[in-house]
Write a protein that holds these residues in place. Sequence first.
Motif, short mmCIF file in Angstrom:
data_model
loop_
_atom_site.label_atom_id
_atom_site.label_comp_id
_atom_site.label_asym_id
_atom_site.label_seq_id
_atom_site.Cartn_x
_atom_site.Cartn_y
_atom_site.Cartn_z
N ARG A 23 73.11 -27.92 0.53
CA ARG A 23 71.70 -28.15 0.20
C ARG A 23 71.52 -29.44 -0.59
O ARG A 23 70.56 -30.19 -0.36
CB ARG A 23 71.13 -26.97 -0.59
CG ARG A 23 70.86 -25.73 0.23
CD ARG A 23 70.00 -24.72 -0.53
NE ARG A 23 70.64 -24.25 -1.75
CZ ARG A 23 71.44 -23.19 -1.82
NH1 ARG A 23 71.70 -22.49 -0.72
NH2 ARG A 23 71.95 -22.82 -2.97
N SER A 24 72.43 -29.70 -1.51
CA SER A 24 72.32 -30.93 -2.31
C SER A 24 72.54 -32.17 -1.45
O SER A 24 71.87 -33.20 -1.65
CB SER A 24 73.32 -30.90 -3.48
OG SER A 24 74.64 -30.91 -3.02
N LYS A 26 71.89 -32.34 1.81
CA LYS A 26 70.71 -32.44 2.67
C LYS A 26 69.54 -33.02 1.90
O LYS A 26 68.79 -33.86 2.41
CB LYS A 26 70.35 -31.06 3.22
CG LYS A 26 69.17 -31.09 4.19
CD LYS A 26 68.90 -29.70 4.76
CE LYS A 26 67.73 -29.75 5.74
NZ LYS A 26 67.44 -28.40 6.31
N SER A 27 69.38 -32.59 0.64
CA SER A 27 68.31 -33.11 -0.20
C SER A 27 68.44 -34.60 -0.44
O SER A 27 67.45 -35.31 -0.59
CB SER A 27 68.31 -32.37 -1.55
OG SER A 27 67.31 -32.85 -2.40
N ASP A 204 65.89 -28.54 -13.02
CA ASP A 204 65.60 -27.65 -11.90
C ASP A 204 64.62 -26.53 -12.26
O ASP A 204 64.61 -25.48 -11.63
CB ASP A 204 66.90 -27.04 -11.36
CG ASP A 204 67.71 -26.31 -12.43
OD1 ASP A 204 67.24 -26.24 -13.58
OD2 ASP A 204 68.80 -25.81 -12.10
N ASP A 208 61.72 -25.35 -7.59
CA ASP A 208 61.11 -26.20 -6.55
C ASP A 208 60.09 -27.19 -7.11
O ASP A 208 59.47 -27.94 -6.34
CB ASP A 208 60.44 -25.36 -5.45
CG ASP A 208 61.42 -24.47 -4.73
OD1 ASP A 208 62.58 -24.88 -4.55
OD2 ASP A 208 61.04 -23.34 -4.34
N LYS A 212 64.06 -32.95 -10.41
CA LYS A 212 64.69 -33.43 -9.17
C LYS A 212 63.71 -33.37 -8.00
O LYS A 212 63.71 -34.26 -7.13
CB LYS A 212 65.95 -32.63 -8.85
CG LYS A 212 65.73 -31.15 -8.58
CD LYS A 212 67.04 -30.46 -8.23
CE LYS A 212 66.82 -28.98 -7.91
NZ LYS A 212 68.08 -28.31 -7.54
N ASP A 213 62.84 -32.36 -7.98
CA ASP A 213 61.87 -32.22 -6.90
C ASP A 213 60.74 -33.24 -7.04
O ASP A 213 60.31 -33.85 -6.05
CB ASP A 213 61.29 -30.80 -6.90
CG ASP A 213 62.37 -29.74 -6.86
OD1 ASP A 213 63.08 -29.65 -5.84
OD2 ASP A 213 62.51 -29.00 -7.85
N SER A 216 61.95 -36.80 -6.10
CA SER A 216 62.02 -36.96 -4.65
C SER A 216 60.63 -37.10 -4.04
O SER A 216 60.43 -37.86 -3.10
CB SER A 216 62.75 -35.77 -4.02
OG SER A 216 64.10 -35.71 -4.44
#
Length: 285
Positions: A23-24, A26-27, A204, A208, A212-213, A216
């Motif tokens: 997941r990391s 892919k992110s 985090d 979500d 970090k979200d 991005s």
Amino acid sequence: MAPITVTKASGEKELFDENKLRRSLKSAGADQQTIDRIANAISDILYDGISTKKIYKEAFHKLRQHSNRSAGRYKLKEALLELGPTGYPFEKFVGELLKRLGYQTETGIVVEGNCVSHEIDVIAEKDNKHFMIECKFHNRKGHKCNVKVPLYIQSRFKDVERNWSSQPGHEDKQHQGWVVTNTRFTKDSLQYGNCIGLKLLSWDYPQDKGLKDLISKVNLHPITCLSTLSKKDKQRLLEQDIVFCQQLCEDEKVLNNMGLDNRKKNQVIKEAQDICNTNSNEVTK
């Protein structure tokens, strides 16, 4: 494969979760083929008790061979830890992040409270809401904000809120205190902060909608993501209030006084552009 325990920076141990690694990656923007290749490479080096730092270093090394853009984004958590040694670059980072999310912001402002004056890291406004934001920067992974932090911030906020509420134009405004950290909060600090109505924002948290979200979402990556600059050069830029890769993309001249030759400058600009480029496909070497 038998379950493998990994050791976190805090000393805590947990079971290795390959899906978390995937997941990391892919992110960070890695394609499926690259994700599979790196996951297989990590699987080959695993042993019981391996540190998450070692796993990160190996994954970052493999990812950088494929893409500057993905590697820079994958490095985000470590890059935030490098926004030191003072907390000022992190305050500037938070102020600009919120600005790009639609807030009006000011940083390093002295605000009068009901009892005493307070130097506030970030003041933000949006719609009919007014926020007092304190930034807690840590340069060590595994460090958490304990309950003393929201306790202290809440007392400052209440003093400021009493003064704000007495000012003309604030009668219908909603006031709120925030605590923002580049690491994490303890369970007690989350429980207390949520109970009294403080907004808590960490790497985090909320789920979500953590740092970090948000980073991005607005594509605001710090210059400490760059592998083409030395730590010394990054520090020199931070001292000049050059905090974001986007600033290098918008004005390449900020590198002119760094003592870099043209080849090196071009490498830095290319990497910054790769990290900031959200409209292109995966940038490969």
